[in-house]
Scaffold this motif. Structure first.
Motif, PDB file in Angstrom:
ATOM      1  N   ALA A   1       0.832  -1.208   0.000  1.00 27.58           N
ATOM      2  CA  ALA A   1       0.000   0.000   0.000  1.00 27.58           C
ATOM      3  C   ALA A   1       0.864   1.253   0.000  1.00 27.58           C
ATOM      4  CB  ALA A   1      -0.933  -0.009   1.214  1.00 27.58           C
ATOM      5  N   LEU A   2       1.964   1.227   0.722  1.00 35.03           N
ATOM      6  CA  LEU A   2       2.874   2.370   0.780  1.00 35.03           C
ATOM      7  C   LEU A   2       3.519   2.624  -0.586  1.00 35.03           C
ATOM      8  CD1 LEU A   2       4.156   4.484   2.636  1.00 35.03           C
ATOM      9  CD2 LEU A   2       5.979   2.838   3.093  1.00 35.03           C
ATOM     10  N   ILE A   3       3.947   1.584  -1.243  1.00 34.79           N
ATOM     11  CA  ILE A   3       4.546   1.720  -2.581  1.00 34.79           C
ATOM     12  C   ILE A   3       3.515   2.254  -3.565  1.00 34.79           C
ATOM     13  CG2 ILE A   3       5.483   0.408  -4.532  1.00 34.79           C
ATOM     14  CD1 ILE A   3       6.862  -1.390  -2.426  1.00 34.79           C
ATOM     15  N   PHE A   4       2.310   1.719  -3.530  1.00 37.06           N
ATOM     16  CA  PHE A   4       1.248   2.178  -4.426  1.00 37.06           C
ATOM     17  C   PHE A   4       0.939   3.651  -4.202  1.00 37.06           C
ATOM     18  CE2 PHE A   4      -3.269   2.910  -5.318  1.00 37.06           C
ATOM     19  CZ  PHE A   4      -3.285   2.602  -6.658  1.00 37.06           C
ATOM     20  N   SER A   5       0.812   4.057  -2.938  1.00 33.62           N
ATOM     21  CA  SER A   5       0.471   5.454  -2.650  1.00 33.62           C
ATOM     22  C   SER A   5       1.605   6.396  -3.032  1.00 33.62           C
ATOM     23  CB  SER A   5       0.102   5.629  -1.179  1.00 33.62           C
ATOM     24  OG  SER A   5       1.226   5.371  -0.354  1.00 33.62           O
ATOM     25  N   ALA A   6       2.839   5.924  -3.037  1.00 31.57           N
ATOM     26  CA  ALA A   6       3.968   6.763  -3.458  1.00 31.57           C
ATOM     27  C   ALA A   6       3.996   6.938  -4.973  1.00 31.57           C
ATOM     28  CB  ALA A   6       5.275   6.161  -2.972  1.00 31.57           C
TER      29      ALA A   6
ATOM     30  N   GLN B   1       3.119  10.551  -8.900  1.00 27.62           N
ATOM     31  CA  GLN B   1       3.958  10.578 -10.107  1.00 27.62           C
ATOM     32  C   GLN B   1       3.142  10.220 -11.347  1.00 27.62           C
ATOM     33  OE1 GLN B   1       7.028  11.698 -10.391  1.00 27.62           O
ATOM     34  NE2 GLN B   1       6.942  11.364 -12.574  1.00 27.62           N
ATOM     35  N   ALA B   2       2.241   9.270 -11.214  1.00 26.72           N
ATOM     36  CA  ALA B   2       1.380   8.896 -12.337  1.00 26.72           C
ATOM     37  C   ALA B   2       0.456  10.040 -12.728  1.00 26.72           C
ATOM     38  CB  ALA B   2       0.569   7.648 -11.985  1.00 26.72           C
ATOM     39  N   VAL B   3      -0.073  10.751 -11.743  1.00 31.80           N
ATOM     40  CA  VAL B   3      -0.956  11.895 -12.013  1.00 31.80           C
ATOM     41  C   VAL B   3      -0.169  12.996 -12.713  1.00 31.80           C
ATOM     42  CG1 VAL B   3      -2.296  13.732 -10.910  1.00 31.80           C
ATOM     43  CG2 VAL B   3      -2.587  11.369 -10.179  1.00 31.80           C
TER      44      VAL B   3
ATOM     45  N   ARG C   1      -0.827  14.513 -16.519  1.00 30.68           N
ATOM     46  CA  ARG C   1      -1.039  15.943 -16.781  1.00 30.68           C
ATOM     47  C   ARG C   1      -0.071  16.438 -17.853  1.00 30.68           C
ATOM     48  NH1 ARG C   1      -1.583  17.845 -10.518  1.00 30.68           N
ATOM     49  NH2 ARG C   1      -3.713  17.150 -10.224  1.00 30.68           N
ATOM     50  N   MET C   2       1.180  16.028 -17.756  1.00 36.69           N
ATOM     51  CA  MET C   2       2.178  16.455 -18.722  1.00 36.69           C
ATOM     52  C   MET C   2       1.825  15.932 -20.117  1.00 36.69           C
ATOM     53  SD  MET C   2       6.287  15.839 -18.736  1.00 36.69           S
ATOM     54  CE  MET C   2       6.131  14.103 -19.096  1.00 36.69           C
ATOM     55  N   MET C   3       1.460  14.673 -20.211  1.00 40.05           N
ATOM     56  CA  MET C   3       1.106  14.096 -21.512  1.00 40.05           C
ATOM     57  C   MET C   3      -0.148  14.768 -22.086  1.00 40.05           C
ATOM     58  SD  MET C   3       3.440  12.151 -22.400  1.00 40.05           S
ATOM     59  CE  MET C   3       2.626  11.654 -23.889  1.00 40.05           C
ATOM     60  N   SER C   4      -1.073  15.109 -21.233  1.00 35.80           N
ATOM     61  CA  SER C   4      -2.277  15.789 -21.683  1.00 35.80           C
ATOM     62  C   SER C   4      -1.948  17.158 -22.266  1.00 35.80           C
ATOM     63  CB  SER C   4      -3.265  15.910 -20.521  1.00 35.80           C
ATOM     64  OG  SER C   4      -4.456  16.499 -20.955  1.00 35.80           O
TER      65      SER C   4
END
Length: 152
Positions: free
Chosen positions: A32-37, A41-43, A47-50
């Protein structure tokens, strides 16, 4: 003969030990900690790709407009009459920030078109879009497309 029953029975379906439970909770917490970290970065990447996809669409539309005008009409007066460039500046590189409402897409953006002679029958057109953030998607960037338009 009747076989004697053995008193050495194994426990079937026994419960978990405390150590196994603690290990499972620790493993789940680490996942869960790895996923939340990784989520922020994915968001940010989305945004950058958009932003780049939007900029690519704007630039491709501008290049299509310039090709539609044609080689002989790549002048300030013809481009302003066709609502392709802004009224200022009157010399290359021209701006298209106002005519294309770039502030509707980005917080601050500049769009320029440079027209130069490639040779006697071909014009080189460079269209550039530079932005700082967007209203819905943050991020800075710049994108340039260069094309050649031949005398028709």
């Amino acid at each position: 003969m009747i076989a004697a029953k053995s008193n050495n029975r194994r426990r079937i379906g026994g419960g978990s030990t405390l150590l196994e439970v603690i290990f499972s909770i620790a493993l789940l917490s680490a996942g869960a900690l790895i996923f939340s970290a990784l989520v922020p970065q994915a968001v940010k990447s989305e945004r950058m790709m958009s932003n780049y996809q939007q900029a690519t669409s704007i630039l491709q539309h501008k290049v299509d407009q310039l090709r539609g005008v044609g080689w002989g009409r790549l002048t300030y007066s013809e481009l302003t009459a066709a609502d392709i460039v802004d009224s200022n500046p009157t010399t290359s590189p021209y701006s298209f920030a106002t005519v294309d409402n770039l502030t509707g897409y980005y917080k601050a953006a500049t769009g320029t078109i440079s027209v130069s002679d490639f040779n006697t029958s071909i014009k080189q057109v460079t269209v550039t879009l530079t932005w700082t953030g967007s209203k819905a998607r943050q991020g800075n960037g710049s994108l340039t497309i260069t094309t050649l338009i031949a005398r028709g």
